[in-house]
Design an enzyme around this catalytic site. Structure first.
Site, PDB file in Angstrom:
ATOM      1  N   GLU A 263       0.952  -1.304   0.044  1.00  0.00           N
ATOM      2  CA  GLU A 263      -0.059  -0.030  -0.014  1.00  0.00           C
ATOM      3  C   GLU A 263       1.028   1.267   0.051  1.00  0.00           C
ATOM      4  O   GLU A 263       2.087   1.230  -0.017  1.00  0.00           O
ATOM      5  CB  GLU A 263      -0.969   0.136   1.275  1.00  0.00           C
ATOM      6  CG  GLU A 263      -1.519  -1.505   1.433  1.00  0.00           C
ATOM      7  CD  GLU A 263      -2.513  -1.201   2.809  1.00  0.00           C
ATOM      8  OE1 GLU A 263      -3.147  -0.027   2.994  1.00  0.00           O
ATOM      9  OE2 GLU A 263      -2.553  -2.139   3.688  1.00  0.00           O
ATOM     10  N   ASP A 264       0.258   2.550  -0.033  1.00  0.00           N
ATOM     11  CA  ASP A 264       0.762   3.738   0.248  1.00  0.00           C
ATOM     12  C   ASP A 264       2.253   3.896  -0.382  1.00  0.00           C
ATOM     13  O   ASP A 264       2.241   3.601  -1.730  1.00  0.00           O
ATOM     14  CB  ASP A 264       0.890   3.739   1.814  1.00  0.00           C
ATOM     15  CG  ASP A 264       1.122   5.226   2.089  1.00  0.00           C
ATOM     16  OD1 ASP A 264       0.360   6.058   1.707  1.00  0.00           O
ATOM     17  OD2 ASP A 264       2.111   5.695   2.717  1.00  0.00           O
TER      18      ASP A 264
END
Length: 580
Positions: free
Chosen positions: A157-158
């Site tokens: 993620e991110d």
């Protein structure tokens, strides 16, 4: 998962692994290969940092398979993964080994997961942290042989979605491990867990898979996090799961043109976030949604059904979003786990149903009425007759269900009438559905307001001698010492997985400025409001200290006032609360 808070307090060590457990020692690459997971598997995420036993929760919930979150480096630049990045929790048989053995003895298994939002955001996801492909691969192999693992999950993620060097290293390491496994008579499967839109993977997630194809790394399952869309819309979470998965199917069909439709659907996983997700109430996954997703997942033949997280599968904090220990909706403990459990291949599926109430709560003034819809659904097998009833109404409250019997899939109306004499407070009403297959219940949270002044709290000084209408998490309540004034005060009891919150709902004038005041004592004592306003403050104090919290109500005028401590810290006390 997104926006996960890492709670380090109260982590406990597992017991020593016994020889009969069937686990192997790190480095024994020729050891007997792990048994493959079922072709369809329900494997909710387990939060490894809570200090709880995964084997115990698996047995209690009925979730035989768990996705264990998370493994990450302790510091950026390291090539050694630890559970939750905690150096006291290495990849070894002494850490979770006995739990994994117990889970297998009960017919299940685990899927260790690397990454997660915190690691991906701090550079401690293994392939982001370590710049040596061989060392990344060696860490995966050590995990595989230490616990005899057959599948590894990679939660990306991110910042990890834009770290192109880390993406390339990770996929090269996957290919290295797959070659090593083949040479040693093993089959090791890899899944990528990625954020999604309602129409499929965003470009960043798709780029991770394209890089895997370029590196000849076989990705067996692409698992989408069908929550935390953060797009400002109100969502039907079950419908969005289906459109998101169809979008992923179309993307995978282009990436893997030789795969059949059954193979493409069989390489898709879905992870929901039960209850209210990190975004808020506009993204709420209900028990009724779970039934819809379950039936859809079975019909499509997807590989994995999961949710974040096992410790959230309870109704301990109605109205609260994104909490690691509860779903934020009115539900029974393990509702989602028990509904999803038959998804695993080989499970016996008999007739079953679910029951939910929408909305799950209401606030009424004494003397007024309200209503809600009771919704049933076929959870497994075929529809059956379900008898419905309601219990738990206090004096002055009449609750009825009409009709009293429906065929699973049908709805009924919960009607509630109150008299002016009913005592203000929060009253949980239990909705029970009974059928030939068994009984299911759900909870409706009724809050009755009465004679409280428009700018005050009910029982703000606790001199009633009982907490109502305050409600507290386990261990909280009214005490006679210490007190700030009078004879009683409020106690909040934090623990490893709770803040000990005590709260009550107050209806004020809309779009109006107020100040909440209260006297507190203890470490990490928080006072604040949520709901129609959000504001808080805190202090550490061995003696009574006054805290004041200015806030402005929204158009609803309704706020929840609270006192709480912090995870793993000491008891806090509050007294003489007021709003002016």
């Amino acid at each position: 998962m997104r926006l996960r808070r890492t709670v380090q307090a109260a982590l406990s060590a597992c017991t020593t692994l016994v020889a009969a457990a069937g686990l192997v020692t790190a480095g024994t690459g020729t050891a007997q290969a792990a048994a493959p997971l079922p072709s369809r598997v329900f494997a909710p995420y387990f939060e490894s940092w809570t200090g709880q036993s995964p084997a115990t929760l698996a047995a209690q919930s009925g979730a035989k398979y768990l996705t264990m979150a998370f493994l990450q480096a302790a510091t950026k630049g390291s090539c050694t993964p630890y559970w939750n990045g905690d150096t006291s929790k290495p990849v070894s048989s002494s850490t979770f080994g006995a739990d994994i053995a117990a889970i297998r003895a009960n017919g299940g298994d685990v899927i260790p997961s690397f990454g997660g939002y915190t690691a991906d955001n701090t550079g401690t996801e293994l392939a982001d942290s370590c710049t040596d492909v061989n060392q990344i691969a060696a860490a995966y192999e050590n995990l595989i042989t230490t616990y005899d693992i057959g599948r590894i999950d990679l939660d990306i993620e991110d910042n990890s979605l834009t770290n192109t060097a880390g993406i390339d290293r990770r996929n090269k390491a996957i290919k290295t491990v797959q070659d090593w496994a083949a040479a040693n008579g093993r089959t090791v499967r890899f899944s990528y867990t990625l954020p999604t839109t309602t129409g499929g993977l965003a470009a960043s997630g798709l780029a991770v898979l394209k890089n895997a194809v370029g590196n000849n790394a076989r990705i067996d399952v692409v698992n989408m996090m069908t929550f935390d869309y953060y797009d400002g819309a109100t969502h039907d979470m079950a419908a969005d799961t289906q459109t998101s998965a169809q979008g992923l199917y179309n993307q995978l069909a282009e990436l893997y043109p030789s795969k059949t439709p059954a193979q493409l659907w069989g390489s898709i996983g879905i992870t929901e976030m039960v209850g209210i997700d990190d975004y808020g109430a506009a993204e709420t996954f209900t028990v009724a949604n779970a039934t819809t997703v379950y039936n859809w997942a079975v019909s499509k033949g997807i590989n994995t059904l999961s949710f974040w997280a096992l410790q959230r599968d309870n109704g301990g904090c109605p109205g609260k979003g994104g909490d690691d220990s509860c779903s934020g909706i009115s539900q029974n403990t393990w509702d989602f786990s028990q509904l999803f459990a038959p998804f695993t291949s080989g499970s016996t599926v008999t007739n079953d149903f679910s029951v939910a109430v929408n909305p799950g709560s209401a606030t009424v003034t004494a003397g007024s009425s309200t209503s809600a819809a009771i919704v049933t659904a076929v959870a497994a097998g075929s529809a059956q007759s379900v008898s419905l009833s309601v219990s738990g109404a206090p004096a002055g409250v009449t609750a009825t269900v009409t009709p009293g019997s429906v065929t699973a899939g049908g709805s009924a109306t919960l009607a509630i009438a109150t008299t002016s004499a009913v005592a203000p407070g929060r009253y949980p009403l239990t909705i029970t559905g009974s059928a030939a297959s068994g009984t299911h219940t759900t909870t409706y949270a009724l809050t009755v307001t009465g004679t409280a002044p428009s700018t005050g709290l009910v029982n703000g000084d606790l001199e009633a001698g009982s907490p109502a209408p305050w409600t507290c998490q386990s261990g909280g309540g009214v005490v006679s010492t210490p007190v700030h004034a009078g004879s009683y005060a409020l106690r909040a009891a934090p623990g490893a997985i709770q803040t000990g919150e005590c709260s009550q709902i107050v209806t004020l004038q809309p779009n109006t400025s107020y100040t909440l005041s209260g006297w507190v004592q203890g470490d990490y004592a928080y006072v604040g409001v949520t709901g129609g306003a959000t504001a808080s403050t805190w202090t550490n104090s061995s003696g009574w200290t006054k805290l004041s919290v200015p806030f402005t109500t929204s158009s609803s005028g309704t706020v929840t006032v609270y006192l709480h401590g912090w995870y793993g810290q000491g008891t806090v006390y509050g007294d003489d609360f007021s709003i002016a």
